[in-house]
Design a protein around this motif. Structure first.
Motif, mmCIF file in Angstrom:
data_model
loop_
_atom_site.group_PDB
_atom_site.id
_atom_site.type_symbol
_atom_site.label_atom_id
_atom_site.label_comp_id
_atom_site.label_asym_id
_atom_site.label_seq_id
_atom_site.Cartn_x
_atom_site.Cartn_y
_atom_site.Cartn_z
ATOM 1 N N ALA A 111 0.835 -1.206 0.000
ATOM 2 C CA ALA A 111 0.000 0.000 0.000
ATOM 3 C C ALA A 111 0.868 1.253 0.000
ATOM 4 C CB ALA A 111 -0.921 -0.010 1.216
ATOM 5 N N ARG A 112 1.923 1.232 0.833
ATOM 6 C CA ARG A 112 2.808 2.400 0.902
ATOM 7 C C ARG A 112 3.530 2.615 -0.428
ATOM 8 N NH1 ARG A 112 3.574 7.291 1.545
ATOM 9 N NH2 ARG A 112 5.718 7.977 1.960
ATOM 10 N N LEU A 113 3.997 1.520 -1.025
ATOM 11 C CA LEU A 113 4.701 1.626 -2.311
ATOM 12 C C LEU A 113 3.758 2.195 -3.382
ATOM 13 C CD1 LEU A 113 6.713 -1.754 -2.362
ATOM 14 C CD2 LEU A 113 7.670 0.558 -2.099
ATOM 15 N N GLN A 114 2.512 1.738 -3.343
ATOM 16 C CA GLN A 114 1.552 2.209 -4.343
ATOM 17 C C GLN A 114 1.282 3.705 -4.153
ATOM 18 O OE1 GLN A 114 0.460 -0.382 -6.755
ATOM 19 N NE2 GLN A 114 0.502 1.639 -7.709
ATOM 20 N N GLU A 115 1.281 4.119 -2.871
ATOM 21 C CA GLU A 115 1.044 5.522 -2.534
ATOM 22 C C GLU A 115 2.085 6.452 -3.143
ATOM 23 O OE1 GLU A 115 -0.646 5.436 1.744
ATOM 24 O OE2 GLU A 115 1.121 6.746 1.787
ATOM 25 N N ILE A 155 10.800 1.453 -9.475
ATOM 26 C CA ILE A 155 10.833 2.793 -8.897
ATOM 27 C C ILE A 155 10.848 3.888 -9.977
ATOM 28 C CG2 ILE A 155 13.345 3.116 -8.714
ATOM 29 C CD1 ILE A 155 10.789 3.610 -5.828
ATOM 30 N N TRP A 156 10.883 3.453 -11.223
ATOM 31 C CA TRP A 156 11.021 4.391 -12.348
ATOM 32 C C TRP A 156 9.982 5.508 -12.328
ATOM 33 C CZ3 TRP A 156 13.464 6.349 -16.450
ATOM 34 C CH2 TRP A 156 12.706 6.894 -17.485
ATOM 35 N N ALA A 157 8.712 5.105 -12.310
ATOM 36 C CA ALA A 157 7.653 6.121 -12.441
ATOM 37 C C ALA A 157 7.654 7.060 -11.243
ATOM 38 C CB ALA A 157 6.301 5.429 -12.586
ATOM 39 N N SER A 158 7.808 6.488 -10.061
ATOM 40 C CA SER A 158 7.823 7.304 -8.857
ATOM 41 C C SER A 158 8.971 8.310 -8.898
ATOM 42 C CB SER A 158 7.940 6.409 -7.621
ATOM 43 O OG SER A 158 7.977 7.194 -6.458
ATOM 44 N N ALA A 159 10.150 7.842 -9.317
ATOM 45 C CA ALA A 159 11.313 8.733 -9.388
ATOM 46 C C ALA A 159 11.079 9.856 -10.397
ATOM 47 C CB ALA A 159 12.561 7.937 -9.756
ATOM 48 N N ASN A 160 10.422 9.529 -11.495
ATOM 49 C CA ASN A 160 10.162 10.538 -12.515
ATOM 50 C C ASN A 160 9.163 11.578 -12.050
ATOM 51 O OD1 ASN A 160 11.654 10.390 -14.882
ATOM 52 N ND2 ASN A 160 10.650 8.463 -15.431
ATOM 53 N N VAL A 161 8.104 11.114 -11.402
ATOM 54 C CA VAL A 161 7.009 12.003 -11.037
ATOM 55 C C VAL A 161 7.286 12.735 -9.723
ATOM 56 C CG1 VAL A 161 4.548 12.085 -10.471
ATOM 57 C CG2 VAL A 161 5.366 10.612 -12.325
ATOM 58 N N ARG A 162 7.822 11.962 -8.729
ATOM 59 C CA ARG A 162 7.980 12.558 -7.401
ATOM 60 C C ARG A 162 9.425 12.945 -7.092
ATOM 61 N NH1 ARG A 162 3.542 10.735 -4.229
ATOM 62 N NH2 ARG A 162 4.230 12.325 -2.751
ATOM 63 N N GLY A 163 10.335 12.618 -7.980
ATOM 64 C CA GLY A 163 11.739 12.965 -7.744
ATOM 65 C C GLY A 163 12.522 11.762 -7.223
ATOM 66 N N VAL A 164 13.794 11.696 -7.620
ATOM 67 C CA VAL A 164 14.644 10.546 -7.290
ATOM 68 C C VAL A 164 14.753 10.362 -5.777
ATOM 69 C CG1 VAL A 164 17.017 9.660 -7.404
ATOM 70 C CG2 VAL A 164 15.951 10.643 -9.447
ATOM 71 N N GLU A 165 15.029 11.450 -5.082
ATOM 72 C CA GLU A 165 15.261 11.319 -3.642
ATOM 73 C C GLU A 165 14.012 10.816 -2.928
ATOM 74 O OE1 GLU A 165 17.358 14.466 -1.727
ATOM 75 O OE2 GLU A 165 16.678 13.884 0.271
ATOM 76 N N TYR A 208 13.210 6.988 -3.872
ATOM 77 C CA TYR A 208 14.117 5.991 -3.275
ATOM 78 C C TYR A 208 14.019 6.005 -1.757
ATOM 79 C CZ TYR A 208 16.277 4.533 -7.652
ATOM 80 O OH TYR A 208 16.496 3.988 -8.890
ATOM 81 N N ARG A 209 13.885 7.209 -1.187
ATOM 82 C CA ARG A 209 13.817 7.297 0.268
ATOM 83 C C ARG A 209 12.576 6.572 0.789
ATOM 84 N NH1 ARG A 209 13.358 12.891 1.428
ATOM 85 N NH2 ARG A 209 11.099 12.574 1.454
ATOM 86 N N GLU A 210 11.447 6.896 0.213
ATOM 87 C CA GLU A 210 10.192 6.316 0.703
ATOM 88 C C GLU A 210 10.085 4.841 0.329
ATOM 89 O OE1 GLU A 210 8.327 7.950 2.838
ATOM 90 O OE2 GLU A 210 9.785 9.584 2.601
ATOM 91 N N GLY A 211 10.557 4.516 -0.883
ATOM 92 C CA GLY A 211 10.513 3.124 -1.324
ATOM 93 C C GLY A 211 11.411 2.245 -0.468
#
Lengths: 228, 468
Positions: free
Chosen positions: B341-345, B359-369, B372-375
């Motif tokens: 659930a957290r990863l999907q968030e 982590i590709w899409a998350s890094a692109n949309v929300r930023g690398v840091e 990776y930090r949250e993931g």
């Protein structure tokens, strides 16, 4: 006199199958029921005592690999078959006597063995048996003496580990009994310096998971024998 | 006079005074570089260079002969040709020296004449009880004591908690140089064995087993001198300290014809393999994995199990490295529902998040840091995960994150190894390595290495916890 001392006394380079199994049984290794027979008539009588079907093998101090000279007759179901095969086997060069054995059910075959290395001392082997031993070489070793935990680890290390589990409607192999065999092989070698190598091949897994060594070879070191 | 073994080897690693027999005033020569190495490592004991020419080398007064040395120097390092070594060793013992490291090659490993010289050494050892490392070594090192006998220019060797036993000179020469220049971890003791006329791998292991500075042991070995004794010692040590070994010469060549099948199967390597498993030693097969093992053992805790989560910016990597993990005996398990659930968030909804983590899409949309930090935190928190490998997507264009969050996470979850790797700009990866490693988090420029290093640790854990 025990078979080992007897063989050493005669300067034999190996124990025959019957002698080898006597030594091994003394260390708790499960072996098949068997009896020696001099001639076809005695073979028939022993077969009747053991119960059909039986296996008949040519035996002799120089007959180390019997299968290769056609010295094994499997699954003999009647006195007539035993008699006929007994006559044939007795003609094989080197055949001194006959070995009548119960026919063990089960098609899973393992190998348990021992070799003495100049540097490592006695080392115990475990792996897939029968013809697969040579074809696949799926075997692992431990340096003697072995603990039961060492033996358990060996079982987990062969590629054919599934062989030991439930298999085509048959029960899993009795791993506790198998561990005891492997530990015993190391103990035998540590106790008897004259033993150079041991092959239990095959050790059969019966459909109920129990184990039994149906063939055995103990080869002796000539140098140690000569000292005695 | 008989020392206990422990005391006997201690003088090699904590010498209060050292005589360098064959000291040289010529830069580049072994007898010069050995002195420079000791000085570079901040050795606090006394150094006595010995050379008939006398004078001064690197600020130290030179003693003109062994017999002119003060009595009872702790350790002699003999850097003389093979022919001169036995005599020098005997002279050292006459001055009360009880420990010697013999550098020269040209003994039994070369020819008949050398074998004879080796016999002479053994006679001196037998008659005097002097303890000997070598001959044919390139030195030994003890960073907790700021000491090394290495004669290959090394400079300062970083202190660490993993020790090395090596039947090769490489660990006192160029391999050590690759570590000191290319890596950020240090070493504890490094023991060159050479021809093992006296001290062998078993005795070296016994010393390290009781050495409070040594946390783990990496061994390169070509032959066993006393395999049965080695097994006895090692199988107890591995329950307290991991041992990793590269045993070379593992071919079927030693196989001999024999009557029994068991004997025919018993090539030396199969026996070695059995012995190592029995001893709980983790066997490795690649030379480069020696350094990998040192790095992993130096910088990471042993994971509790083999369950890994990795984050990568590529579907191809997720598939390929999941397969790779399976080959290495690493499990890539499903993570718990809260983790999913957290990863999907943190990800756009068009990516289905799970382990391994795309982590590709998350890094692109929300930023690398952020990604990776949250993931990483999500999977580190998960009870099904024993270790985490982030494959960091780093390029100049998308912007370099601050790497501090990786340190924070590693600190927050100290029982779970974090092994960082990279995809993207090479210099970004180098920068990240230069930031993280001196601060204690290991990085691996090749992604495979991160998993290989982890698998070594997993095997060490399994060996340590194996049933008795």
């Amino acid at each position: 006199m025990n078979p080992l001392d007897e063989a050493l006394g005669k300067g034999q380079s190996a124990l025959n199958e019957y002698q080898a199994k006597q030594v091994l049984a003394g260390f708790g290794v499960p072996t098949c029921r068997e009896a020696l027979a001099r001639d076809p008539e005695q073979a028939v009588a022993e077969a009747a005592r053991i119960g059909f079907p039986v296996v008949l093998k040519a035996a002799g101090a120089t007959l180390l690999h019997k299968t290769e000279v056609g010295g094994v007759a499997l699954n003999l179901k009647s006195p007539a078959e035993v008699k006929e095969q007994a006559s044939r086997l007795l003609k094989i060069p080197g055949c001194e006597t006959l070995l009548v054995q119960e026919m063990i059910q089960g098609d899973r075959e393992l190998v348990c063995g021992l070799t003495r290395d100049a540097q490592f001392g006695p080392c115990v082997m475990f792996g897939l048996g029968g013809v697969l031993t040579e074809v696949l070489g799926d075997t692992v070793f431990r340096v003697a003496p072995l603990t039961l935990a060492d033996a358990a680890e060996m079982m987990g290390e062969i590629r054919g580990v599934k062989f030991l589990g439930p298999f085509r409607g048959q029960q899993p192999a009795d791993k506790a009994a198998l561990a005891k065999i492997l530990v015993a092989l190391g103990a035998i070698a540590l106790q008897h310096e004259a033993i150079r190598a041991i092959d239990l091949n095959p050790v059969k897994i019966r459909p109920d998971g129990s184990l039994v060594a149906v063939d055995a070879l103990i080869s002796l070191s000539s140098t140690v024998a000569a000292k005695r | 006079m008989q020392h206990t073994k422990q005391n006997s080897l201690t003088a090699f690693f904590e010498p209060r005074s050292v005589a360098i027999i064959g000291a040289s005033a010529t830069p580049g020569k072994a007898g010069y570089e050995a002195i420079r190495n000791v000085q570079a490592n901040g050795y606090a004991g006394k150094i006595y260079p010995v050379n008939p020419k006398g004078g001064e080398i690197l600020g130290l007064p030179v003693t003109s002969s062994i017999s002119a040395l003060p009595a009872g120097v702790d350790l002699a390092v003999i850097i003389l040709p093979a022919e001169a070594t036995p005599k020098a060793l005997r002279e050292c013992t006459a001055r009360g020296i009880r420990h010697a490291a013999l550098m020269a090659g040209g003994f039994a490993e070369v020819d008949e004449a050398g074998a004879k010289l080796q016999e002479e050494l053994m006679t001196v050892i037998r008659e005097t009880g002097v303890r000997v490392l070598g001959p044919n070594i390139s030195g030994h090192t003890s960073t907790p004591h700021g000491y090394t006998s290495a004669f290959f220019p090394l400079g300062k060797i970083r202190r660490g908690n993993v020790s090395v036993i090596a039947q090769t000179g490489n660990f006192a020469t160029h391999t050590m140089r690759s570590i000191t220049t290319g890596e950020h971890f240090g070493v504890c003791r490094v023991i060159g064995l050479g021809n093992k006329v006296d001290i062998d791998e078993t005795e070296a292991l016994e010393y390290l087993a009781d050495d409070p500075e040594t946390k783990a042991i990496v061994i390169y070995l070509e032959s066993f001198k006393r395999p049965k004794r080695f097994l006895e010692v090692a199988r107890e040590v591995t329950r307290r300290k991991p041992i990793v070994m590269l045993k070379s010469g593992s071919t079927e060549a030693g196989k001999q014809a024999a009557v029994a099948h068991t004997a025919a199967m018993a090539s030396e390597d199969r026996l070695v393999d059995g012995l190592l498993r029995q001893a709980g030693i983790v066997r490795i097969w690649e030379y480069s994995h020696l350094v990998l093992a040192l790095k992993a053992l130096s910088m990471l805790p042993l994971p509790k199990g083999n369950r890994v989560s990795f984050l990568a910016p590529s579907g191809a990597m997720l598939v390929t490295y999941t397969d790779f993990c399976a080959r290495l005996g690493l499990e890539v398990p499903a993570v718990g529902p809260e983790t999913v659930a957290r990863l999907q968030e943190i990800s756009p909804p068009y990516i289905r998040m799970r382990n391994p983590v795309d982590i590709w899409a998350s890094a692109n949309v929300r930023g690398v840091e952020f990604a990776y930090r949250e993931g990483m935190e999500a999977v580190l928190k998960d009870a099904n995960i024993d270790a985490v490998v982030p494959v960091m997507m780093l390029t100049r264009q998308i912007g370099q994150p601050s790497f501090e969050f990786i340190l924070d996470l590693a600190k927050k979850y100290p029982g779970k190894p974090v092994l960082v790797s990279f995809s993207g700009d090479k210099d970004c990866a180098e920068e990240c390595k230069a930031y993280l490693e001196p601060r204690g988090v290991p990085t691996f420029l090749e992604i495979e290495q991160a998993f290989e290093a982890l698998s070594i640790l997993v095997r060490c854990r399994k060996a340590m916890d194996r049933p008795r």
